[in-house]
Design a protein around this motif. Structure first.
Motif, PDB file in Angstrom:
ATOM      1  N   ASN A 287       0.984 -44.302 -73.689  1.00 11.12           N
ATOM      2  CA  ASN A 287       0.985 -44.142 -72.686  1.00 11.12           C
ATOM      3  C   ASN A 287      -0.706 -42.927 -72.040  1.00 11.12           C
ATOM      4  O   ASN A 287      -1.548 -43.511 -71.464  1.00 11.12           O
ATOM      5  N   LEU A 288      -0.259 -41.985 -72.972  1.00  7.98           N
ATOM      6  CA  LEU A 288      -1.201 -40.486 -73.600  1.00  7.98           C
ATOM      7  C   LEU A 288      -2.780 -41.449 -73.549  1.00  7.98           C
ATOM      8  O   LEU A 288      -3.429 -41.068 -72.876  1.00  7.98           O
ATOM      9  N   ALA A 289      -2.842 -42.140 -74.344  1.00 12.55           N
ATOM     10  CA  ALA A 289      -3.732 -43.241 -75.056  1.00 12.55           C
ATOM     11  C   ALA A 289      -4.597 -43.407 -73.609  1.00 12.55           C
ATOM     12  O   ALA A 289      -6.223 -43.785 -73.992  1.00 12.55           O
ATOM     13  N   ALA A 290      -3.608 -43.768 -72.747  1.00 10.53           N
ATOM     14  CA  ALA A 290      -4.767 -44.920 -71.752  1.00 10.53           C
ATOM     15  C   ALA A 290      -5.219 -44.179 -70.752  1.00 10.53           C
ATOM     16  O   ALA A 290      -5.468 -44.678 -69.413  1.00 10.53           O
ATOM     17  N   VAL A 291      -4.793 -42.654 -70.694  1.00  8.24           N
ATOM     18  CA  VAL A 291      -5.306 -41.401 -69.446  1.00  8.24           C
ATOM     19  C   VAL A 291      -6.583 -42.200 -69.601  1.00  8.24           C
ATOM     20  O   VAL A 291      -7.688 -41.414 -70.447  1.00  8.24           O
ATOM     21  N   PRO A 292      -7.841 -41.726 -67.878  1.00 10.85           N
ATOM     22  CA  PRO A 292      -8.512 -41.699 -68.277  1.00 10.85           C
ATOM     23  C   PRO A 292      -8.971 -40.474 -69.142  1.00 10.85           C
ATOM     24  O   PRO A 292      -8.200 -39.176 -68.304  1.00 10.85           O
ATOM     25  N   SER A 293      -9.834 -40.126 -69.148  1.00  7.01           N
ATOM     26  CA  SER A 293     -10.319 -39.100 -69.811  1.00  7.01           C
ATOM     27  C   SER A 293     -11.125 -37.921 -68.909  1.00  7.01           C
ATOM     28  O   SER A 293     -10.428 -36.896 -69.024  1.00  7.01           O
ATOM     29  N   ILE A 294     -11.047 -38.407 -67.908  1.00  7.55           N
ATOM     30  CA  ILE A 294     -11.526 -37.290 -66.456  1.00  7.55           C
ATOM     31  C   ILE A 294     -10.640 -36.477 -66.356  1.00  7.55           C
ATOM     32  O   ILE A 294     -10.370 -34.832 -65.766  1.00  7.55           O
ATOM     33  N   VAL A 295      -8.464 -37.191 -66.573  1.00  9.22           N
ATOM     34  CA  VAL A 295      -7.713 -36.573 -66.226  1.00  9.22           C
ATOM     35  C   VAL A 295      -7.599 -34.710 -67.001  1.00  9.22           C
ATOM     36  O   VAL A 295      -7.053 -34.254 -66.547  1.00  9.22           O
ATOM     37  N   PHE A 296      -7.832 -35.552 -68.297  1.00  7.99           N
ATOM     38  CA  PHE A 296      -7.629 -34.303 -68.928  1.00  7.99           C
ATOM     39  C   PHE A 296      -8.640 -32.881 -68.987  1.00  7.99           C
ATOM     40  O   PHE A 296      -8.109 -31.910 -68.799  1.00  7.99           O
ATOM     41  N   GLY A 297     -10.063 -33.210 -68.396  1.00  2.80           N
ATOM     42  CA  GLY A 297     -11.141 -32.298 -67.994  1.00  2.80           C
ATOM     43  C   GLY A 297     -10.092 -31.823 -66.576  1.00  2.80           C
ATOM     44  O   GLY A 297     -10.518 -30.167 -66.740  1.00  2.80           O
ATOM     45  N   LEU A 298     -10.005 -32.307 -65.592  1.00  3.22           N
ATOM     46  CA  LEU A 298      -8.953 -31.404 -64.711  1.00  3.22           C
ATOM     47  C   LEU A 298      -7.976 -30.291 -65.743  1.00  3.22           C
ATOM     48  O   LEU A 298      -7.690 -29.381 -64.712  1.00  3.22           O
ATOM     49  N   LEU A 299      -6.991 -30.954 -65.592  1.00  4.63           N
ATOM     50  CA  LEU A 299      -6.348 -30.769 -67.258  1.00  4.63           C
ATOM     51  C   LEU A 299      -7.124 -29.270 -67.351  1.00  4.63           C
ATOM     52  O   LEU A 299      -5.852 -28.014 -67.405  1.00  4.63           O
ATOM     53  N   GLY A 300      -7.939 -29.430 -68.056  1.00  9.27           N
ATOM     54  CA  GLY A 300      -8.450 -27.884 -69.079  1.00  9.27           C
ATOM     55  C   GLY A 300      -8.403 -27.422 -67.924  1.00  9.27           C
ATOM     56  O   GLY A 300      -8.257 -25.894 -67.695  1.00  9.27           O
ATOM     57  N   LEU A 301      -9.326 -27.463 -66.927  1.00 11.54           N
ATOM     58  CA  LEU A 301     -10.144 -27.001 -65.589  1.00 11.54           C
ATOM     59  C   LEU A 301      -9.005 -25.777 -65.143  1.00 11.54           C
ATOM     60  O   LEU A 301      -8.726 -24.654 -65.368  1.00 11.54           O
ATOM     61  N   ALA A 302      -7.711 -26.135 -65.117  1.00 12.64           N
ATOM     62  CA  ALA A 302      -6.465 -26.394 -64.269  1.00 12.64           C
ATOM     63  C   ALA A 302      -5.774 -24.690 -65.266  1.00 12.64           C
ATOM     64  O   ALA A 302      -5.107 -23.882 -65.165  1.00 12.64           O
ATOM     65  N   VAL A 303      -5.409 -25.821 -66.686  1.00 11.54           N
ATOM     66  CA  VAL A 303      -4.628 -24.444 -67.379  1.00 11.54           C
ATOM     67  C   VAL A 303      -5.327 -23.706 -67.882  1.00 11.54           C
ATOM     68  O   VAL A 303      -5.499 -23.268 -68.376  1.00 11.54           O
ATOM     69  N   PHE A 304      -5.814 -24.180 -68.565  1.00 11.08           N
ATOM     70  CA  PHE A 304      -7.729 -23.518 -69.880  1.00 11.08           C
ATOM     71  C   PHE A 304      -7.999 -22.050 -69.935  1.00 11.08           C
ATOM     72  O   PHE A 304      -7.898 -21.034 -70.025  1.00 11.08           O
ATOM     73  N   ILE A 305      -8.685 -23.177 -68.334  1.00 10.83           N
ATOM     74  CA  ILE A 305      -9.581 -21.582 -67.387  1.00 10.83           C
ATOM     75  C   ILE A 305      -9.313 -21.117 -66.727  1.00 10.83           C
ATOM     76  O   ILE A 305      -9.397 -19.868 -66.352  1.00 10.83           O
ATOM     77  N   ASN A 306      -8.366 -21.937 -65.552  1.00 12.80           N
ATOM     78  CA  ASN A 306      -8.306 -20.993 -63.993  1.00 12.80           C
ATOM     79  C   ASN A 306      -7.254 -20.279 -64.869  1.00 12.80           C
ATOM     80  O   ASN A 306      -6.534 -18.902 -64.393  1.00 12.80           O
ATOM     81  N   PHE A 307      -6.232 -20.302 -66.098  1.00 11.79           N
ATOM     82  CA  PHE A 307      -4.853 -19.288 -66.361  1.00 11.79           C
ATOM     83  C   PHE A 307      -5.143 -19.205 -67.066  1.00 11.79           C
ATOM     84  O   PHE A 307      -4.202 -17.533 -66.855  1.00 11.79           O
ATOM     85  N   PHE A 308      -5.601 -19.494 -68.579  1.00  9.88           N
ATOM     86  CA  PHE A 308      -5.722 -18.661 -69.569  1.00  9.88           C
ATOM     87  C   PHE A 308      -7.100 -17.700 -69.166  1.00  9.88           C
ATOM     88  O   PHE A 308      -7.278 -17.135 -70.445  1.00  9.88           O
ATOM     89  N   ASN A 309      -7.512 -18.643 -68.412  1.00  9.16           N
ATOM     90  CA  ASN A 309      -8.583 -17.439 -68.073  1.00  9.16           C
ATOM     91  C   ASN A 309     -10.094 -17.507 -69.917  1.00  9.16           C
ATOM     92  O   ASN A 309     -11.028 -16.525 -70.147  1.00  9.16           O
ATOM     93  N   LEU A 310      -9.801 -18.799 -70.216  1.00 11.20           N
ATOM     94  CA  LEU A 310     -11.107 -18.827 -71.110  1.00 11.20           C
ATOM     95  C   LEU A 310     -11.925 -18.922 -71.000  1.00 11.20           C
ATOM     96  O   LEU A 310     -12.427 -19.240 -69.966  1.00 11.20           O
ATOM     97  N   PRO A 311     -13.533 -19.113 -71.514  1.00 13.44           N
ATOM     98  CA  PRO A 311     -14.447 -18.509 -70.933  1.00 13.44           C
ATOM     99  C   PRO A 311     -15.020 -20.382 -70.618  1.00 13.44           C
ATOM    100  O   PRO A 311     -14.331 -21.224 -71.656  1.00 13.44           O
ATOM    101  N   ARG A 312     -15.928 -20.195 -69.442  1.00 11.13           N
ATOM    102  CA  ARG A 312     -16.275 -21.441 -68.973  1.00 11.13           C
ATOM    103  C   ARG A 312     -17.249 -21.781 -70.394  1.00 11.13           C
ATOM    104  O   ARG A 312     -18.139 -21.348 -71.023  1.00 11.13           O
ATOM    105  N   SER A 313     -17.814 -23.386 -69.868  1.00  6.35           N
ATOM    106  CA  SER A 313     -18.683 -24.040 -70.756  1.00  6.35           C
ATOM    107  C   SER A 313     -18.731 -23.374 -72.256  1.00  6.35           C
ATOM    108  O   SER A 313     -19.563 -23.757 -73.094  1.00  6.35           O
TER     109      SER A 313
END
Lengths: 424, 345
Positions: free
Chosen positions: A250-276
């Motif tokens: 299923n994961l292989a068929a998930v639209p890639s934008i969803v991973f972007g949202l996940l990245g924004l929520a988890v890695f940037i907002n939660f783990f405070n990794l740098p943007r861009s």
């Protein structure tokens, strides 16, 4: 007799069907090739001028007094000096009859905004130039470039032409004097993004893409291969494992934008990794490529004949030894092919990176995975949206570079498969 | 295999150490895509002419930029936020709540929104009322309080003075800031010409908004995507069509398209700067004072931005289509910025 006739008749029919099927197939391939050819010719045609750069040769006087510099000046002193007027003076010397303020502004716009920095860098490299009068090939402005390359038609009436008669006359005077030359645009591959089309380069985006892929590869490859080995070789057959398998597919068929949202929520907002930064881009893309590599690796491992495992086990190897010494090396070509294809997918991906701030103007070349950077497809996106018309050719050129990378990666995948493929 | 393992181990190690070592030695700017073309030009010159790194400019949209900007102070938040409208009171409150107490506002100039057509076609002389009647989904009839689905197909039906040309307008989609500004500055202003609609603003704000802000969907208004270059190409192919985009694109393509007069004013530098051309908006950026001392180059970047050669009347930003401030306003902005005056709404 009856039977034979019936067969004969049906044979004719069957042959006809086969011919129709064959020609349909052939037709489909022809259409596909036609589309590809049209697309490629269009891009290459539009991109071709971007690989050439018009230069204007001017005689500049690096007057030591006016610049307030000498051969022993330090780098910061040279950085602070104003080289703009040196070029302006050279242009004025070349066209002494330009008088009005407006005309002067137009005249100064013949050379690129980057010309002063080009001259400055030359002086930094060789401070002995100060005090000399030298001939320098300056980068031309994008309007001059467009006239010389013919992107702006000189024969149009003045009202319909972006470059007016006066400027055109100057350009033609420079041309007849041999002061305008066109050469290979090396700076396109050697510099970062710029807001001036003639100075914009692709290097920043290429390096950004490489860093991003490096992160993606170093995260997704070990994890995906380990997951595939576990699932194929060690996992018990139960409901939980079935559930995991379904989810990977299923994961292989998930639209890639969803991973972007996940990245924004988890890695940037939660783990405070740098943007861009390529590090976040790489992590997000590795989530996307993980299922691709897992699925490819599993089928590669599955294709290794059981006899190999059994022989190893029979000679006293442990399960782990049999996997790592025999199964994995035999499956590696297939795994690598899957990995490269996953990487190629990641290279062309734009949508998830939009969410994590990679749509940004970044002029400096990134030096590490945490430096702000952009990637090739986003560079295409940014240039396509710019008002300056010179970016049209740059956009196509960037697409060409991206396509070249993709073709190269796919070619490597095919080569590896052909070279190491084993028939059991 | 061993080599591969080593490489990947090395790479992940490298990643970890680099993250730990990360401070920030570049300026981070977020915000409006309308200010982006100007901000980037200043950033590039700043990066090239000084020893500081080139600032990073993200195009997130005004609202998105404000959210990031007001999240707090510290190197993981942006230093500057670009905006194609003034900061809202609610946004400033959010800033204050999150510890961003000192915000400096810098007005950089104006941006006009133009309605343009092909250079060879007839010049349009429109009013904002014409634009509202031609483009609204529902228009008022002669009976007060009555709305009908927009019946107009020709410009001459909207206003007898206009040519009998089919209404066909190419414009940005709802996600675009240009569209927001156009709807607010042109459509809503035209809409207010009808007294009973204006009255609904206080009685039923939702109703008022839906009348004034809804653009027709029957094909007369064509959403041409965010790419303004595309609109200009289409206008050349179709001389009857009008297009809506930012002034900088008109400025760059003055040989291909021309702007329509709105309420009698042509979209030109002088008329937009004086406010005579009605469809224009101010462009701002906001600075976190707390970061000026923290991030190297902040003060120098601000100096470059508010210098005469960038923002001034003949500065290089005007070459990119920015409508400059008049001299008095320019000096005022300059003083405010140099003194780092805190913004209060």
């Amino acid at each position: 007799m009856n039977n034979t006739n019936a067969i004969k008749r049906s044979l004719k029919k069957r042959h006809l069907k086969e011919r129709i099927f064959k020609s349909t197939g052939f037709f489909s391939i022809a259409v596909a090739i036609l589309f590809l050819a049209v697309l490629l010719t269009d891009i290459v045609n539009k991109a071709w001028p971007a690989f050439w750069q018009t230069k204007i040769e001017l005689t500049v006087q690096l007057d030591a007094e006016k610049l307030d510099l000498d051969a022993y000046s330090s780098k910061p002193a040279i950085m602070a000096a104003d080289f703009r007027w040196v070029i302006r003076e050279a242009l004025m010397n070349r066209f002494p009859d330009v008088k009005s303020r407006q005309d002067k502004r137009t005249l100064y716009a013949l050379t690129s905004m980057g010309a002063e920095f080009q001259l400055r860098d030359m002086v930094i490299d060789n401070p002995n130039l100060i005090g000399q009068t030298i001939k320098v090939q300056f980068m031309a402005d994008d309007d001059v470039d467009a006239i010389v390359k013919g992107s702006i038609d000189r024969t149009l009436p003045e009202s319909d032409r972006r470059v007016k008669n006066k400027k055109l006359a100057w350009i033609e005077s420079l041309e007849s004097n041999g002061q305008i030359t066109t050469g290979f645009n090396g700076s396109f591959f050697a510099s970062g993004d710029s807001r001036e089309p003639e100075m914009a380069g692709i290097k920043g985006a290429i390096i950004g893409s490489l860093y991003t892929l490096l992160v993606t590869l170093s995260l997704s490859f070990p994890v995906a291969v380990a997951a595939a080995i576990y699932l194929e070789e060690f996992a018990p057959k139960n409901k939980l494992i079935d559930f995991i398998e379904i989810n990977i597919n299923n994961l292989a068929a998930v639209p890639s934008i969803v991973f972007g949202l996940l990245g924004l929520a988890v890695f940037i907002n939660f783990f405070n990794l740098p943007r861009s930064a390529p590090v976040v881009g790489g992590i997000v893309l590795s989530l996307m490529t993980l299922p691709t590599i897992i699925i490819a690796s599993r089928s590669a491992i599955k294709a290794v004949p059981p006899s190999l495992r059994e022989a190893a086990l029979g000679l006293g190897a442990s399960k782990m030894q049999s996997v790592f010494h025999h199964v994995l090396p035999a499956a590696l070509p297939g795994i690598l092919t899957g990995t490269i294809i996953g990487m190629a997918q990641a290279l062309g991906e734009t949508a998830p990176l939009l969410m994590i701030g990679m749509v940004a103007f970044i002029a400096d070349i990134p030096q590490s995975v945490v430096d702000p950077s952009t990637v090739l497809p986003i560079q295409v996106f940014l240039w396509a949206d710019s008002p300056e018309r010179g970016f049209l050719e740059k956009t196509s050129a960037a697409i060409m570079v991206l396509l070249c990378f993709l073709i190269a990666m796919n070619a490597i995948a095919i080569y590896l498969r052909k070279k190491f493929e084993k028939k059991w | 295999m061993k080599a591969l393992k080593k490489i990947s181990l090395l790479a992940s190690l490298l990643t970890v150490t680099q993250i730990q070592a990360a401070g920030r030695d570049y300026i981070s700017v977020v915000g409006s895509s309308t200010v982006y073309p100007f901000s980037t030009v200043v950033a590039e010159r700043f990066g090239k002419s000084t020893s500081f790194k080139t600032p990073k400019i993200e195009s997130t949209g005004t609202g998105g930029g404000m959210k990031l900007f007001c999240k707090g102070t510290g190197i993981d938040t942006p230093d500057i936020s670009n905006a194609s409208r003034r900061i809202k009171a609610s946004e400033l409150t959010m800033c204050h709540q999150n510890g961003v107490n000192h915000v400096v506002e810098v007005l950089i100039g104006y941006d006009g929104i133009v309605v343009a057509n092909d250079i060879h076609a007839k010049t349009f002389n429109l009013t904002r009322k014409d634009l509202f009647l031609a483009l609204a989904k529902e228009v008022p009839t002669s009976n007060e309080g009555e709305l009908v689905a927009n019946p107009y197909t020709l410009w001459s039906q909207v206003n007898a003075q206009l040519p009998a040309v089919k209404i066909e307008v190419l414009g940005p989609p709802p996600t675009s800031g240009t569209r927001d500004a156009f709807v607010e500055l042109a459509m809503e202003a035209g809409c207010k010409n009808f007294p009973w609609i204006k009255a609904t603003k206080s009685s039923d704000k939702a109703q008022y908004k839906s009348i004034c802000h809804t653009i027709r969907e029957d094909g007369a208004y064509i959403e041409a995507g965010e790419n303004d270059n595309l609109i200009i190409q289409k206008l050349q192919k179709n001389p009857d069509a009008l297009g809506i985009f930012g002034f900088s694109f008109l400025d760059q393509n003055a040989d291909l398209v021309k702007g329509a007069l709105i309420d009698g004013a042509a979209p030109e530098f002088a008329t937009i700067a004086s406010g005579e051309y009605p469809v224009s908006r101010p462009l701002y950026f906001y600075v976190k004072k707390a970061h000026v001392a923290e991030i190297p180059g902040m003060q120098e970047f601000l100096n470059e931005f508010i210098s005469e050669k960038a923002m001034g009347e003949t500065g290089y930003l005007t070459d990119k289509g920015l409508i400059p401030l008049d001299v008095d306003k320019f000096n005022e902005v300059k003083t405010d910025t140099m003194q780092m005056n805190n913004l209060a709404l």
